[in-house]
Design an enzyme around this catalytic site. Structure first.
Site, PDB file in Angstrom:
ATOM      1  CE  LYS A  42      -3.657  -2.223   3.209  1.00  0.00           C
ATOM      2  NZ  LYS A  42      -3.996  -2.367   4.361  1.00  0.00           N
ATOM      3  N   GLY A  43       2.193   1.312   0.615  1.00  0.00           N
ATOM      4  CA  GLY A  43       2.852   2.162   0.772  1.00  0.00           C
ATOM      5  C   GLY A  43       2.789   3.493  -0.242  1.00  0.00           C
ATOM      6  CD  GLU A  98       8.558  -0.559  -1.909  1.00  0.00           C
ATOM      7  OE1 GLU A  98       7.829  -0.017  -2.116  1.00  0.00           O
ATOM      8  OE2 GLU A  98       8.652  -1.835  -1.076  1.00  0.00           O
ATOM      9  CG  ASP A  99       6.604   2.340   0.682  1.00  0.00           C
ATOM     10  OD1 ASP A  99       7.546   1.560   0.400  1.00  0.00           O
ATOM     11  OD2 ASP A  99       5.740   1.993   1.943  1.00  0.00           O
ATOM     12  CG  ASP A 102      14.733  -1.074   5.672  1.00  0.00           C
ATOM     13  OD1 ASP A 102      15.981  -1.054   5.960  1.00  0.00           O
ATOM     14  OD2 ASP A 102      14.589  -1.732   6.746  1.00  0.00           O
ATOM     15  CE  LYS A 130      13.775   3.449   6.757  1.00  0.00           C
ATOM     16  NZ  LYS A 130      13.584   2.217   7.725  1.00  0.00           N
ATOM     17  CG  PHE A 151       9.804   2.599  10.987  1.00  0.00           C
ATOM     18  CD1 PHE A 151      10.310   1.761   9.812  1.00  0.00           C
ATOM     19  CD2 PHE A 151       8.468   3.108  10.703  1.00  0.00           C
ATOM     20  CE1 PHE A 151       9.135   0.560   9.270  1.00  0.00           C
ATOM     21  CE2 PHE A 151       7.903   2.629  10.524  1.00  0.00           C
ATOM     22  CZ  PHE A 151       8.086   1.421   9.772  1.00  0.00           C
ATOM     23  CG  ASP A 158       2.390   1.370   7.699  1.00  0.00           C
ATOM     24  OD1 ASP A 158       3.020   1.213   6.636  1.00  0.00           O
ATOM     25  OD2 ASP A 158       1.838  -0.221   8.230  1.00  0.00           O
ATOM     26  NE  ARG A 164      -1.144   2.318   4.679  1.00  0.00           N
ATOM     27  CZ  ARG A 164      -0.212   1.274   4.609  1.00  0.00           C
ATOM     28  NH1 ARG A 164       0.400   1.847   4.065  1.00  0.00           N
ATOM     29  NH2 ARG A 164      -0.051   0.236   5.242  1.00  0.00           N
TER      30      ARG A 164
HETATM   31  P1  IMP Z   1      12.944  -4.443   2.814  1.00  0.00           P
HETATM   32  O1  IMP Z   1      11.925  -5.386   1.554  1.00  0.00           O
HETATM   33  O2  IMP Z   1      13.965  -4.887   3.836  1.00  0.00           O
HETATM   34  O3  IMP Z   1      14.377  -3.781   1.991  1.00  0.00           O
HETATM   35  O4  IMP Z   1      11.795  -3.371   3.182  1.00  0.00           O
HETATM   36  C1  IMP Z   1      11.054  -2.572   2.011  1.00  0.00           C
HETATM   37  C2  IMP Z   1       9.567  -2.175   3.253  1.00  0.00           C
HETATM   38  O5  IMP Z   1       9.381  -2.392   4.655  1.00  0.00           O
HETATM   39  C3  IMP Z   1       9.029  -1.433   2.658  1.00  0.00           C
HETATM   40  O6  IMP Z   1       8.072  -1.869   1.211  1.00  0.00           O
HETATM   41  C4  IMP Z   1       7.703  -0.716   3.725  1.00  0.00           C
HETATM   42  O7  IMP Z   1       6.515  -1.542   3.323  1.00  0.00           O
HETATM   43  C5  IMP Z   1       8.674  -1.060   4.593  1.00  0.00           C
HETATM   44  N1  IMP Z   1       9.534  -0.011   5.533  1.00  0.00           N
HETATM   45  C6  IMP Z   1      10.979   0.123   5.555  1.00  0.00           C
HETATM   46  N2  IMP Z   1      10.962   0.653   5.853  1.00  0.00           N
HETATM   47  C7  IMP Z   1      10.151   1.756   6.371  1.00  0.00           C
HETATM   48  C8  IMP Z   1      10.226   2.922   7.103  1.00  0.00           C
HETATM   49  O8  IMP Z   1      10.793   3.675   8.126  1.00  0.00           O
HETATM   50  N3  IMP Z   1       8.592   3.843   6.760  1.00  0.00           N
HETATM   51  C9  IMP Z   1       7.309   2.380   7.025  1.00  0.00           C
HETATM   52  N4  IMP Z   1       7.283   1.442   6.457  1.00  0.00           N
HETATM   53  C10 IMP Z   1       8.895   1.139   5.918  1.00  0.00           C
HETATM   54 MG    MG Z   2       5.796  -1.275   1.034  1.00  0.00          MG
END
Ligand code: IMP
Ligand code: MG
Length: 177
Positions: A42-43, A98-99, A102, A130, A151, A158, A164
Site C-alpha cells: 500500500k505504501g 516503491e515507498d 530498506d 535506506k 523509521f 505507515d 498513511r
Molecule cells: P525491505 O524488504 O527490507 O527492503 O523493506 C521494504 C519494506 O519495508 C517497504 O516496502 C516498506 O513497506 C517497509 N519499510 C521499511 N522501512 C520503512 C519505514 O521507515 N517506514 C515505513 N515502512 C518501511
Molecule cells: Mg512497502
C-alpha cells in the site's frame, strides 16, 4: 512499541520538488514510450499518484501488493505476494514504484518475479532509499531521498497501519520500552 512523537523530516513542498525531479528523469529515460508503471501497495500509493501526474510518456499502470512479515518496524526478509499484476509484462519496459527500500528483500522478490515474467527492461523508483541498510546488491535507479536511520511515516507510509494520510513525512520517536 508505543509512539511518543512524530518529527517532520520532509515537508510536502520538499516531497513535491523531489517527485517532480524524479518525473523529469523518468520522462527522459522512457521518452520512446511503452512504459508500464507498477505501484507497490500500500505504501507507495501517494508517491505513485503524484509521480504519475507528471509522467508525459503515456504509461500504462498496474498494482502489486506484497507483505513482508516481521516485527513492526523491520521486515524479516520473508516476502509473499498478496496481489499480482494483471498486465502481461513480456517484452515491456517496467518501472516498479516503491515507498521505501530498506534491506532490499521486498524489491529483490518483486524484481525476480518481473524478470521471470519477461520484462524487457526493469527499473526501480523509490521515494526513500535506506541505502546503508541494504543486504542485497540492489540499486535504486530513481531514488527520492536517502536516509541512514530511523523509521518514517506519512505520505502513504505507515507504522502498524497508521499515519498513511499525512501529507508530509515524519520520523517516529518511540517511548522507551
Ligand atoms: P525491505 O524488504 O527490507 O527492503 O523493506 C521494504 C519494506 O519495508 C517497504 O516496502 C516498506 O513497506 C517497509 N519499510 C521499511 N522501512 C520503512 C519505514 O521507515 N517506514 C515505513 N515502512 C518501511
Ligand atoms: Mg512497502
Amino acid at each position: 512499541m508505543r509512539v511518543k512523537a512524530l518529527h517532520q523530516l520532509y515537508s510536502s513542498e520538499e516531497i513535491a520538488l523531489r517527485v517532480a525531479e524524479l518525473a523529469g528523469r523518468i520522462n527522459h529515460c522512457y521518452r520512446d514510450g511503452q512504459l508500464v508503471m507498477i505501484c507497490v501497495l500500500k505504501g507507495a500509493f501517494m508517491f505513485f499518484s503524484d509521480l504519475l501526474k507528471l509522467i508525459n510518456v503515456g504509461p500504462e499502470i498496474d498494482f502489486v501488493r506484497v507483505a513482508s512479515y516481521g516485527h513492526g518496524d523491520t521486515s524479516s526478509g520473508t516476502v509473499s505476494l498478496l496481489k499480482d499484476v494483471e498486465t502481461d509484462l513480456a517484452g515491456r519496459h517496467v518501472l516498479l514504484v516503491e515507498d521505501v527500500v530498506d534491506t532490499g528483500a521486498t524489491m529483490d522478490f518483486l524484481l525476480a518475479r518481473m524478470r521471470a515474467a519477461g520484462a524487457k527492461t526493469l527499473r526501480l523508483a523509490a521515494l526513500v532509499d535506506k541505502v546503508e541498510r541494504r543486504r542485497t546488491d540492489l540499486t535504486v535507479d530513481f531514488p527520492g531521498f536517502s536516509l541512514s536511520e530511523g523509521f518514517i511515516v506519512g505520505y502513504g507510509l505507515d507504522y502498524a497501519e497508521r499515519y498513511r494520510e499525512l501529507p508530509a513525512i515524519y520520523t517516529i520517536e518511540f517511548e522507551d520500552a
